[in-house]
Scaffold this motif. Structure first.
Motif, PDB file in Angstrom:
ATOM      1  N   GLY A  62       0.771  -1.048  -0.031  1.00  0.00           N
ATOM      2  CA  GLY A  62       0.058  -0.078  -0.142  1.00  0.00           C
ATOM      3  C   GLY A  62       0.893   1.304   0.143  1.00  0.00           C
ATOM      4  O   GLY A  62       0.735   2.131  -0.921  1.00  0.00           O
ATOM      5  N   LEU A  63       1.764   1.446   0.889  1.00  0.00           N
ATOM      6  CA  LEU A  63       2.412   2.720   0.979  1.00  0.00           C
ATOM      7  C   LEU A  63       3.364   2.910  -0.094  1.00  0.00           C
ATOM      8  O   LEU A  63       3.363   3.915  -0.553  1.00  0.00           O
ATOM      9  N   PRO A  64       4.084   1.937  -0.787  1.00  0.00           N
ATOM     10  CA  PRO A  64       4.933   2.121  -2.038  1.00  0.00           C
ATOM     11  C   PRO A  64       3.972   2.402  -3.141  1.00  0.00           C
ATOM     12  O   PRO A  64       4.574   3.411  -3.904  1.00  0.00           O
ATOM     13  N   ALA A  65       2.893   1.960  -3.355  1.00  0.00           N
ATOM     14  CA  ALA A  65       1.898   2.378  -4.234  1.00  0.00           C
ATOM     15  C   ALA A  65       1.574   3.889  -4.115  1.00  0.00           C
ATOM     16  O   ALA A  65       1.527   4.602  -5.313  1.00  0.00           O
ATOM     17  N   PHE A  66       1.335   4.331  -2.990  1.00  0.00           N
ATOM     18  CA  PHE A  66       0.688   5.439  -2.779  1.00  0.00           C
ATOM     19  C   PHE A  66       1.885   6.478  -2.757  1.00  0.00           C
ATOM     20  O   PHE A  66       1.538   7.679  -3.330  1.00  0.00           O
TER      21      PHE A  66
END
Length: 218
Positions: free
Chosen positions: A77-81
């Motif tokens: 989630g964090l890397p995509a965001f």
């Protein structure tokens, strides 16, 4: 029996390597979690409503969601965001740190409020600031009381690292799965994995008792 022993001996180097990765993640994550828990715990007992609300929000979010979801959020989630790349081990350390930190925060909060309020008042009457009173009087006593709960969280976090296999970290559980996929000897391999976990946790439990006795005698 000879065949089972041979399977175990062949698998042992890889399993021990996985155990070292498990231990490495926990050794890095738990001091970070301790710091997070300390800060969050102090925020939770502060006189500021905003700080208390932030600490409560963090603890409720972490305690209210499964660790597996937190691992996926940090790794995917964090890397995509943020449009960045996070290594699997780093993501695992972050997830374990944040998860354990929330529980340690509650351990700190409970430890601090268990100390008689009269000690805070007595120290303040002697001219100590609230911060100095907390650091020199309240926290040392609270930490002694927290040792069993902190060690218990340490043990829980060791077990929780098994979930990190879902993001490809070759910790102990993942190592076992890789070996079983190659030799199909689930009984022997999972038996050894269980024994290694038990040995690590038992050693830490004995060490914790030593610390408890030492602090109890002071």
């Amino acid at each position: 029996m000879d065949s089972s022993l041979q399977v175990i001996l062949e698998a042992l180097p890889m399993l021990l390597k996985g155990a070292l990765i498990t231990f490495k993640i926990v050794i890095i994550a738990l001091p970070i979690a301790f710091l997070i828990g300390l800060i969050s715990g102090l925020m939770n007992v502060s006189s500021s409503r905003i700080l208390r609300a932030l600490a409560t929000f963090y603890v409720d979010i972490i305690r209210g969601t499964p660790l597996l979801v937190q691992v996926f959020f940090v790794y995917f989630g964090l890397p995509a965001f943020l449009d960045i790349r996070i290594e699997a081990e780093v993501a695992g350390i972050i997830a374990i740190s944040l998860n354990a930190g929330a529980y340690i925060s509650e351990i700190f909060r409970a430890g601090i409020i268990s100390i008689n309020k009269g000690q805070m008042e007595a120290a303040r009457s002697l001219g100590l600031s609230k911060w100095l009173t907390m650091r020199l009087v309240i926290l040392p006593q609270a930490i002694r009381r927290m040792i069993p709960a902190y060690v218990n969280q340490f043990i829980v976090s060791i077990k929780d690292t098994s979930l990190l296999s879902v993001i490809g970290i070759n910790e102990l559980t993942q190592s076992g799965e890789i070996i079983i996929s190659a030799n199909y000897r689930a009984f022997e391999i999972w038996g050894v994995v269980g024994i290694i976990y038990f040995m690590i946790i038992y050693a830490l439990s004995r060490l914790a008792r030593v610390f408890e006795r030492r602090y109890a005698s002071q």
